[in-house]
Motif scaffolding. Structure first.
Motif, mmCIF file in Angstrom:
data_model
loop_
_atom_site.group_PDB
_atom_site.id
_atom_site.type_symbol
_atom_site.label_atom_id
_atom_site.label_comp_id
_atom_site.label_asym_id
_atom_site.label_seq_id
_atom_site.Cartn_x
_atom_site.Cartn_y
_atom_site.Cartn_z
ATOM 1 N N GLU A 51 0.853 -1.190 0.000
ATOM 2 C CA GLU A 51 0.000 0.000 0.000
ATOM 3 C C GLU A 51 0.892 1.245 0.000
ATOM 4 N N THR A 52 1.112 1.784 -1.179
ATOM 5 C CA THR A 52 2.038 2.914 -1.345
ATOM 6 C C THR A 52 1.318 4.243 -1.535
ATOM 7 N N GLY A 53 -0.013 4.246 -1.464
ATOM 8 C CA GLY A 53 -0.765 5.475 -1.661
ATOM 9 C C GLY A 53 -0.589 6.444 -0.507
ATOM 10 N N GLU A 58 -6.370 6.343 -2.641
ATOM 11 C CA GLU A 58 -5.293 5.842 -3.499
ATOM 12 C C GLU A 58 -4.991 4.382 -3.189
ATOM 13 N N ASN A 59 -4.942 4.029 -1.918
ATOM 14 C CA ASN A 59 -4.674 2.636 -1.550
ATOM 15 C C ASN A 59 -5.803 1.721 -1.993
ATOM 16 N N PHE A 123 -13.201 7.227 12.296
ATOM 17 C CA PHE A 123 -12.826 6.165 11.384
ATOM 18 C C PHE A 123 -13.164 6.645 9.982
ATOM 19 N N ASN A 124 -12.245 6.438 9.053
ATOM 20 C CA ASN A 124 -12.394 6.881 7.678
ATOM 21 C C ASN A 124 -12.178 5.702 6.733
ATOM 22 N N SER A 125 -13.066 5.548 5.774
ATOM 23 C CA SER A 125 -12.957 4.443 4.820
ATOM 24 C C SER A 125 -13.141 4.950 3.401
ATOM 25 N N ALA A 126 -12.388 4.358 2.492
ATOM 26 C CA ALA A 126 -12.565 4.605 1.063
ATOM 27 C C ALA A 126 -12.709 3.261 0.376
ATOM 28 N N MET A 127 -13.644 3.159 -0.560
ATOM 29 C CA MET A 127 -13.831 1.947 -1.345
ATOM 30 C C MET A 127 -13.672 2.260 -2.816
ATOM 31 N N THR A 136 -10.349 1.607 -12.281
ATOM 32 C CA THR A 136 -11.324 2.000 -11.268
ATOM 33 C C THR A 136 -12.484 2.731 -11.936
ATOM 34 N N VAL A 137 -13.697 2.276 -11.622
ATOM 35 C CA VAL A 137 -14.882 2.867 -12.251
ATOM 36 C C VAL A 137 -15.860 3.435 -11.230
ATOM 37 N N LEU A 138 -15.641 3.157 -9.948
ATOM 38 C CA LEU A 138 -16.575 3.618 -8.932
ATOM 39 C C LEU A 138 -15.826 3.779 -7.614
ATOM 40 N N GLU A 139 -16.103 4.880 -6.896
ATOM 41 C CA GLU A 139 -15.462 5.132 -5.613
ATOM 42 C C GLU A 139 -16.456 5.743 -4.636
#
Length: 207
Positions: A51-53, A58-59, A123-127, A136-139
């Motif tokens: 995980e370099t983001g 980014e990760n 708590f923070n989450s990204a998908m 990547t088509v959806l975030e």
């Protein structure tokens, strides 16, 4: 390129690979998507992705795109972290690497915070969803705000015994799973993705 793991299973439902080597996370995300009638699978065994983001997003993109390219399937990835405002946002991206084990992470967090009364945190989450070509088509992102207690409450992994949510009057470790999914950052991100995710998976890619 596809891996043999996927070759011998019938495609009765759209396949979605969870880009994580953490069985607990895979199970949790699969549970969040249960009502979407997907064939949810773990990433290939033994795969490790660095995980370099510099952000959660980014990760998440990095993991989803890598697994999608390796498997030739749609892939969903999450990256999450605990940000403690009194620690300048730490541990943040390094939440899982804050110490070697869950008990050590809790102990370090309490030690680093000391006696400060400023204990707000989130708590923070990204998908990210990547198509079988690896794009990547959806975030989506989710945030859950709470406070860090001075001592653990409840049984659970990660930082859950210390993260207290005012809305529930409980720590994550004390909550039933359905309540944690409703209030937690990962659940919020998953619900934000859900309306578009199934539509995308059911539409064949143009060649």
């Amino acid at each position: 390129m596809s891996v043999g793991l996927f070759a011998d299973r019938p495609l009765t439902r759209p396949v979605l690979v969870i880009a994580s080597g953490n069985p607990r996370k895979v199970e949790e995300i699969a549970g969040m998507l249960e009502g979407l009638h997907l064939d949810v699978r773990p990433q290939p065994e033994g795969l490790e992705i660095e995980e370099t983001g510099t952000t959660y997003a980014e990760n998440a993109r990095l993991k989803a795109e890598t697994v999608a390219r390796l498997t030739g399937q749609w892939a969903l990835a999450d990256d999450s972290g605990l940000e403690v405002h009194g620690l300048g946002g730490a541990p943040g991206l390094y939440s899982a690497r804050y110490a070697a084990s869950d008990p050590e992470r809790l102990a370090r967090l309490l030690r680093d915070m000391g006696e400060t009364p400023y204990r707000s945190a989130s708590f923070n989450s990204a998908m990210a969803l990547a198509d079988p070509r690896g794009s990547t088509v959806l975030e989506a992102e989710g945030v859950c705000r709470g406070e860090i207690l001075t001592a653990p409450r409840g049984e659970g992994g990660g930082y859950d015994p210390l993260f207290w949510v005012r809305e529930a009057g409980l720590t994550f470790a004390q909550m039933p799973q359905h309540q944690k999914v409703r209030l937690g950052s990962r659940g919020k991100a998953a619900r934000a993705l859900a309306p578009d995710l199934l539509t995308l998976l059911q539409v064949p890619l143009r060649r």
